[in-house]
Design a protein around this motif. Structure first.
Motif, PDB file in Angstrom:
ATOM      1  N   ARG A   1       4.447  16.550  22.469  1.00 27.46           N
ATOM      2  CA  ARG A   1       5.351  17.613  22.020  1.00 27.46           C
ATOM      3  C   ARG A   1       4.575  18.498  21.064  1.00 27.46           C
ATOM      4  N   LEU A   2       4.564  19.779  21.346  1.00 25.85           N
ATOM      5  CA  LEU A   2       3.903  20.756  20.490  1.00 25.85           C
ATOM      6  C   LEU A   2       4.921  21.796  20.068  1.00 25.85           C
ATOM      7  N   GLU A   3       5.117  21.931  18.754  1.00 22.92           N
ATOM      8  CA  GLU A   3       5.971  22.973  18.196  1.00 22.92           C
ATOM      9  C   GLU A   3       5.065  23.931  17.441  1.00 22.92           C
ATOM     10  N   LEU A   4       4.858  25.094  17.993  1.00 23.41           N
ATOM     11  CA  LEU A   4       3.990  26.103  17.402  1.00 23.41           C
ATOM     12  C   LEU A   4       4.887  27.214  16.869  1.00 23.41           C
ATOM     13  N   LEU A   5       5.310  27.049  15.601  1.00 27.39           N
ATOM     14  CA  LEU A   5       6.290  27.947  15.000  1.00 27.39           C
ATOM     15  C   LEU A   5       5.641  28.922  14.016  1.00 27.39           C
ATOM     16  N   GLY A   6       4.344  28.787  13.784  1.00 30.32           N
ATOM     17  CA  GLY A   6       3.631  29.627  12.827  1.00 30.32           C
ATOM     18  C   GLY A   6       3.605  31.085  13.243  1.00 30.32           C
ATOM     19  N   ASP A   7       3.005  31.915  12.383  1.00 30.43           N
ATOM     20  CA  ASP A   7       2.940  33.352  12.649  1.00 30.43           C
ATOM     21  C   ASP A   7       1.763  33.742  13.530  1.00 30.43           C
ATOM     22  N   PHE A   8       0.620  33.036  13.397  1.00 24.54           N
ATOM     23  CA  PHE A   8      -0.594  33.478  14.082  1.00 24.54           C
ATOM     24  C   PHE A   8      -1.515  32.299  14.318  1.00 24.54           C
ATOM     25  N   VAL A   9      -2.143  32.277  15.502  1.00 24.03           N
ATOM     26  CA  VAL A   9      -3.211  31.333  15.816  1.00 24.03           C
ATOM     27  C   VAL A   9      -4.413  32.164  16.226  1.00 24.03           C
ATOM     28  N   GLY A  10      -5.513  32.001  15.503  1.00 27.37           N
ATOM     29  CA  GLY A  10      -6.693  32.834  15.688  1.00 27.37           C
ATOM     30  C   GLY A  10      -7.467  32.537  16.961  1.00 27.37           C
TER      31      GLY A  10
ATOM     32  N   ARG B   1      -1.096  15.175  22.382  1.00 24.69           N
ATOM     33  CA  ARG B   1      -0.856  14.072  23.318  1.00 24.69           C
ATOM     34  C   ARG B   1       0.386  13.299  22.897  1.00 24.69           C
ATOM     35  N   ARG B   2       0.722  13.397  21.603  1.00 25.49           N
ATOM     36  CA  ARG B   2       1.913  12.754  21.068  1.00 25.49           C
ATOM     37  C   ARG B   2       2.796  13.796  20.373  1.00 25.49           C
ATOM     38  N   SER B   3       2.336  14.346  19.225  1.00 20.55           N
ATOM     39  CA  SER B   3       3.150  15.314  18.497  1.00 20.55           C
ATOM     40  C   SER B   3       2.297  16.145  17.537  1.00 20.55           C
ATOM     41  N   VAL B   4       2.387  17.465  17.693  1.00 23.72           N
ATOM     42  CA  VAL B   4       1.794  18.405  16.738  1.00 23.72           C
ATOM     43  C   VAL B   4       2.874  19.419  16.408  1.00 23.72           C
ATOM     44  N   ARG B   5       3.057  19.653  15.098  1.00 26.87           N
ATOM     45  CA  ARG B   5       4.039  20.646  14.652  1.00 26.87           C
ATOM     46  C   ARG B   5       3.384  21.556  13.630  1.00 26.87           C
ATOM     47  N   VAL B   6       3.445  22.865  13.896  1.00 23.27           N
ATOM     48  CA  VAL B   6       2.947  23.876  12.974  1.00 23.27           C
ATOM     49  C   VAL B   6       4.155  24.659  12.496  1.00 23.27           C
ATOM     50  N   GLY B   7       4.413  24.617  11.188  1.00 21.24           N
ATOM     51  CA  GLY B   7       5.618  25.191  10.617  1.00 21.24           C
ATOM     52  C   GLY B   7       5.631  26.707  10.570  1.00 21.24           C
ATOM     53  N   PRO B   8       6.818  27.274  10.331  1.00 20.82           N
ATOM     54  CA  PRO B   8       6.973  28.732  10.292  1.00 20.82           C
ATOM     55  C   PRO B   8       6.164  29.359   9.159  1.00 20.82           C
ATOM     56  N   GLY B   9       5.674  30.567   9.417  1.00 16.71           N
ATOM     57  CA  GLY B   9       4.927  31.299   8.411  1.00 16.71           C
ATOM     58  C   GLY B   9       3.496  30.852   8.240  1.00 16.71           C
ATOM     59  N   THR B  10       3.050  29.889   9.012  1.00 22.14           N
ATOM     60  CA  THR B  10       1.682  29.372   8.891  1.00 22.14           C
ATOM     61  C   THR B  10       0.709  30.259   9.649  1.00 22.14           C
ATOM     62  N   LEU B  11      -0.467  30.441   9.061  1.00 22.36           N
ATOM     63  CA  LEU B  11      -1.533  31.222   9.671  1.00 22.36           C
ATOM     64  C   LEU B  11      -2.718  30.308   9.957  1.00 22.36           C
ATOM     65  N   VAL B  12      -3.200  30.347  11.180  1.00 21.87           N
ATOM     66  CA  VAL B  12      -4.342  29.549  11.613  1.00 21.87           C
ATOM     67  C   VAL B  12      -5.456  30.528  11.969  1.00 21.87           C
ATOM     68  N   ALA B  13      -6.568  30.465  11.257  1.00 25.60           N
ATOM     69  CA  ALA B  13      -7.667  31.405  11.481  1.00 25.60           C
ATOM     70  C   ALA B  13      -8.425  31.052  12.766  1.00 25.60           C
ATOM     71  N   GLU B  14      -9.511  31.768  13.005  1.00 27.29           N
ATOM     72  CA  GLU B  14     -10.261  31.586  14.242  1.00 27.29           C
ATOM     73  C   GLU B  14     -10.980  30.232  14.289  1.00 27.29           C
ATOM     74  N   MET B  15     -11.105  29.731  15.514  1.00 31.69           N
ATOM     75  CA  MET B  15     -11.864  28.532  15.864  1.00 31.69           C
ATOM     76  C   MET B  15     -11.418  27.266  15.135  1.00 31.69           C
ATOM     77  N   CYS B  16     -10.121  27.153  14.837  1.00 31.34           N
ATOM     78  CA  CYS B  16      -9.580  25.938  14.231  1.00 31.34           C
ATOM     79  C   CYS B  16      -9.260  24.923  15.326  1.00 31.34           C
ATOM     80  N   VAL B  17      -9.264  23.655  14.951  1.00 33.37           N
ATOM     81  CA  VAL B  17      -8.932  22.582  15.888  1.00 33.37           C
ATOM     82  C   VAL B  17      -7.833  21.731  15.263  1.00 33.37           C
TER      83      VAL B  17
END
Length: 184
Positions: free
Chosen positions: A75-84, A92-108
């Motif tokens: 389960r992937l919840e991608l609620l942030g503002d931007f993924v670079g 494979r199990r669970s990733v959650r990115v909360g609202p208003g979050t910014l992910v810069a370039e080339m993040c893992v």
């Protein structure tokens, strides 16, 4: 406003509409996908949702070159503002990115590692997984890596190149490899 500015604005509006259409098309391509009307996928984003996987894409803009993978039980919840650009998000199990979050370039961000077989060799198919949670209004600088089982509290910041192997307290800033909190 001159004609050149008007053309640029029209081109930007068209690009945004195309990116929104690309995001909405995910609901046709994969079962178990929910997409916010303002979600945007730039050209060159690769998305794979395995049967049984769930993807929730909030009002987020995802830049080109990003890879999003959701496993069969993931389960992937991608609620942030931007993924670079060039980022990789694997659930494979669970990733959650909360609202208003910014992910810069080339993040893992990944919630799993390959498992080792009983003889110590790396099993190319089996994975050890633990949920990853990135809180609301976080900032992940360029090339940040978030590993399985980690939670970042609301409002936290990860400096460029940080490898996050432990939980991060809300409102704190971490840097380095492995990531450590700044300050006292």
């Amino acid at each position: 406003m001159d004609a050149r500015s008007l053309r640029r604005r029209a081109a930007t509006r068209l690009r945004v509409r195309l990116e929104q259409a690309r995001a909405q098309a995910l609901t046709l391509r994969f079962a178990g996908v929910r997409v916010h009307p303002r979600a945007r996928l730039a050209r060159g984003v690769r998305v794979d949702v395995a049967p049984g996987g769930r993807l929730v894409l909030g009002p987020c803009a995802v830049a080109g070159g990003t890879v999003i993978e959701v496993g069969p039980a993931g389960r992937l919840e991608l609620l942030g503002d931007f993924v670079g650009p060039g980022s990789v998000v694997v659930a494979r199990r669970s990733v959650r990115v909360g609202p208003g979050t910014l992910v810069a370039e080339m993040c893992v961000l990944r919630d799993s590692d390959h498992a080792r077989a009983s003889d110590g060799t790396i099993d190319p198919v089996a994975h050890d997984s633990a949920p990853v949670t990135v809180g609301a209004h976080c900032w992940l600088g360029a090339r940040v890596t978030v590993l399985k089982g980690v939670s970042l509290g609301d409002g936290s910041t990860a400096g460029a190149g940080a490898v996050i192997t432990r939980d991060v307290a809300a409102g704190s800033t971490v840097v380095g490899v492995p990531a450590r909190a700044l300050g006292g």
